[in-house]
Design a protein around this motif. Structure first.
Motif, PDB file in Angstrom:
ATOM      1  N   LYS A  86       0.839  -1.201   0.000  1.00  0.00           N
ATOM      2  CA  LYS A  86       0.000   0.000   0.000  1.00  0.00           C
ATOM      3  C   LYS A  86       0.875   1.252   0.000  1.00  0.00           C
ATOM      4  O   LYS A  86       0.591   2.216  -0.716  1.00  0.00           O
ATOM      5  CB  LYS A  86      -0.932  -0.001   1.202  1.00  0.00           C
ATOM      6  N   GLN A 140       2.249   1.759  -3.444  1.00  0.00           N
ATOM      7  CA  GLN A 140       1.209   2.290  -4.324  1.00  0.00           C
ATOM      8  C   GLN A 140       1.005   3.786  -4.087  1.00  0.00           C
ATOM      9  O   GLN A 140       0.864   4.562  -5.035  1.00  0.00           O
ATOM     10  CB  GLN A 140      -0.108   1.550  -4.102  1.00  0.00           C
ATOM     11  N   GLN A 141       1.002   4.181  -2.833  1.00  0.00           N
ATOM     12  CA  GLN A 141       0.809   5.594  -2.510  1.00  0.00           C
ATOM     13  C   GLN A 141       1.991   6.436  -3.004  1.00  0.00           C
ATOM     14  O   GLN A 141       1.807   7.537  -3.510  1.00  0.00           O
ATOM     15  CB  GLN A 141       0.601   5.776  -1.012  1.00  0.00           C
TER      16      GLN A 141
END
Length: 89
Positions: free
Chosen positions: A24, A27-28
Motif C-alpha cells: 500500500k 502504491q501511494q
C-alpha cells in the motif's frame, strides 16, 4: 504442541500484514509521483496560457489604438468642406 502451532500461525500473520502495508505504501508513493508529474504539467500549461492571455491583451490594446486613429481619420475626411466660388466671368 498445539500451542506451538498456533503461535507459529500467529507469527505468519504479522509478516503478511507488513507486506500488505508495504504494498500500500509503494502504491501511494507511485501515486504521489504521478500527481507530481501532473502538477508540473499543469503548471507549465498554466504558464503558456498566461503568456497567451498577456499577448492577447497587448494585441487588443494595439487594435484599440489603431481603431481610434482610423475613426479620427474618418471623422476628418467626413467634415464638410466649404466650396470656394471661382471668379465670376
Amino acid at each position: 504442541m498445539i500451542d506451538e502451532l498456533r503461535r507459529a500461525s500467529d507469527r505468519r500473520i504479522v509478516p503478511e500484514k507488513l507486506a500488505a502495508w508495504e504494498d500500500k505504501l509503494a502504491q501511494q508513493r507511485a501515486l504521489i509521483q504521478v500527481l507530481q508529474i501532473e502538477e508540473r504539467r499543469m503548471v507549465t500549461e498554466n504558464a503558456v496560457l498566461l503568456k497567451r492571455i498577456l499577448e492577447a491583451e497587448t494585441e487588443v490594446e494595439r487594435q484599440k489604438r489603431h481603431n481610434a486613429r482610423l475613426i479620427t481619420e474618418r471623422d476628418r475626411a467626413m467634415k464638410p468642406v466649404a466650396l470656394l466660388r471661382g471668379p465670376k466671368s
